[in-house]
Design an enzyme around this catalytic site. Structure first.
Site, PDB file in Angstrom:
ATOM      1  N   CYS A   1       0.805  -1.224   0.000  1.00  0.00           N
ATOM      2  CA  CYS A   1       0.000   0.000   0.000  1.00  0.00           C
ATOM      3  C   CYS A   1       0.836   1.270   0.000  1.00  0.00           C
ATOM      4  O   CYS A   1       0.345   2.334  -0.373  1.00  0.00           O
ATOM      5  CB  CYS A   1      -0.929   0.016   1.218  1.00  0.00           C
ATOM      6  SG  CYS A   1      -1.864  -1.506   1.450  1.00  0.00           S
TER       7      CYS A   1
ATOM      8  N   HIS B   1      -8.640   2.541  -3.318  1.00  0.00           N
ATOM      9  CA  HIS B   1      -7.282   2.165  -2.906  1.00  0.00           C
ATOM     10  C   HIS B   1      -6.630   1.277  -3.977  1.00  0.00           C
ATOM     11  O   HIS B   1      -6.514   0.071  -3.810  1.00  0.00           O
ATOM     12  CB  HIS B   1      -7.359   1.437  -1.565  1.00  0.00           C
ATOM     13  CG  HIS B   1      -6.035   1.098  -0.957  1.00  0.00           C
ATOM     14  ND1 HIS B   1      -4.833   1.651  -1.374  1.00  0.00           N
ATOM     15  CD2 HIS B   1      -5.718   0.242   0.048  1.00  0.00           C
ATOM     16  CE1 HIS B   1      -3.853   1.148  -0.653  1.00  0.00           C
ATOM     17  NE2 HIS B   1      -4.370   0.286   0.217  1.00  0.00           N
TER      18      HIS B   1
ATOM     19  N   CYS C   1      -0.973   2.493   6.315  1.00  0.00           N
ATOM     20  CA  CYS C   1      -0.556   1.181   6.772  1.00  0.00           C
ATOM     21  C   CYS C   1      -0.250   0.327   5.553  1.00  0.00           C
ATOM     22  O   CYS C   1      -0.716   0.602   4.434  1.00  0.00           O
ATOM     23  CB  CYS C   1      -1.615   0.535   7.649  1.00  0.00           C
ATOM     24  SG  CYS C   1      -3.206   0.264   6.842  1.00  0.00           S
TER      25      CYS C   1
END
Length: 404
Positions: free
Chosen positions: A91, A360, A390
């Site tokens: 991520c 995302h 995160c």
């Protein structure tokens, strides 16, 4: 060792974010990256020959574009002298590409580096590792890269058999976070993203994408993921993903980030080189930090990462005007805020939405956030921003950025 050079970020841009299987699904990550790179050159007026290298980030690659940054650069018309590579910090990949570019520029290894992140989760591969040894009696088993990556990211000793959702439920238990609080944060995220869409706040950062189809080419110029029609009632009606194994489960598709398609890019250079090339700096990188925690509670990792980045920049949360904390899960955001002592309704937090509403797209998210905060800071008359997220497997990345 010579003193590190100052670093600025210029022309952060992004494509719209598409839903998995949605409007951008016909395009692969490489095509999305090419689109944003061509727009970056066109809008900034940057001569591609001035670019030393392109760093590409992608979470779900195939061998259709090995060394992703290099292939994307070549396809986008950069000269063969432009080097490139790819990285994956899950991520955090997009922001890591910017950080790596910054380190090259700071140390004088490069003068101008382009960071590009792209993901097409709609086209994430199904794969097997068995075929080269002959077909087993039961046939070949195909792994879904999206699901498999969430199960194996903690390695052998830190298993996450329930994927990222399971780790989010662990935080819910440890912090006592209610379903109602999660859904309320999710609704605010959608409301803020929709308001930004309607006001045109995203327009400056968006690059339209041409998507071919049976009826011709469609131009996509708007994020697909934000939902104007969502409500607390609609969110409350969604079933928790792990309800069958945990009757107290609270994490749903509605209070989790999306699975998405998008690309984003920016130029990283020195203030002096930017001026010589006619580039207008948007942000200055003040500091950055990475931190690790137990993979089974990976969502809390932004706490130590952001704290360290703030310490390195010699500032505190009270000095920060915008907090871009990626919403992997609402429960994860709420846990981080609890540790920082920041209210969930703080107007500095994701003023235009985040992962739950905008989406995302793993490899592009860090750069998407950067493009958004580059326009948020002047709109809010702010100076400092923190970007953090995160990272599956127990990491987090954070950067302190200053408006130029």
């Amino acid at each position: 060792m010579p003193e590190l050079r100052d670093v600025v970020i210029c022309s952060p841009l992004r494509t719209p974010v598409g839903r998995i299987g949605g409007v951008l699904a016909p395009l692969h990550a490489l095509q999305l990256a090419e689109t944003v790179l061509r727009a970056l050159i066109a809008r900034s007026g940057l001569d591609p020959a001035a670019v030393d290298g392109v760093i590409g980030s992608q979470g779900y690659p195939t061998m259709e574009a090995p060394a992703f940054g290099r292939v994307a650069a070549l396809n986008a018309g950069f000269p063969v002298t432009t080097v490139g590579y790819q990285l994956d910090r899950r991520c955090g990949s997009g922001l890591q590409a910017v950080v790596n570019a910054a380190m090259e520029v700071q140390t004088g290894v490069s003068d101008v580096v382009v960071a590009v992140g792209a993901e097409s989760m709609s086209n994430a591969p199904l794969y097997t590792e068995q075929g080269r040894r002959g077909v087993p009696a039961g046939g070949l088993f195909l792994h879904d890269a999206l699901a498999r990556g969430r199960e194996t990211v903690g390695g052998r000793d830190y298993p996450t058999p329930d994927g990222n959702v399971g780790t989010a439920e662990t935080l819910r238990r440890e912090y006592g976070i209610t379903r109602e609080a999660q859904d309320a944060l999710s609704l605010r995220s959608h409301q803020r993203a929709v308001a930004a869409q309607e006001s045109g706040a995203f327009d400056a950062e968006l690059v339209p994408v041409d998507v071919p189809g049976r009826r011709g080419v469609a131009v996509v110029d708007r994020d697909e993921h934000p939902r104007a029609d969502t409500s607390l009632e609609a969110l409350a009606a969604l079933r928790p993903v792990l309800q069958r194994v945990d009757p107290d489960a609270t994490v749903t598709a509605g209070n989790s980030s999306g699975q998405n398609d998008a690309a984003a890019a920016c130029v990283v250079t020195t203030p002096e080189r930017a001026a010589a090339l006619g580039l207008t700096p948007a942000l200055r990188l003040r500091s950055w930090a990475v931190a690790g925690v137990d993979p089974r509670v990976f969502g809390i990792a932004p706490v130590p990462a952001a704290n360290l980045a703030l310490e390195r920049a010699s500032v505190g949360w009270a000095d920060v005007d915008v907090i871009e904390l990626n919403e992997a899960f609402a429960v994860q955001v709420l846990a981080c805020l609890a540790d920082w002592g920041i209210d969930a309704e703080d107007p500095r937090l994701n003023p235009r939405g985040s992962g739950i509403s905008i989406g995302h797209p793993i490899g592009a998210t860090g750069l998407r956030m950067l493009a958004t905060l580059a326009s948020e800071l002047p709109a809010l008359d702010g100076t400092l921003a923190v970007e953090t997220m995160c990272i599956g497997g127990g990491q987090a990345l954070a950067a302190v950025l200053e408006r130029v």
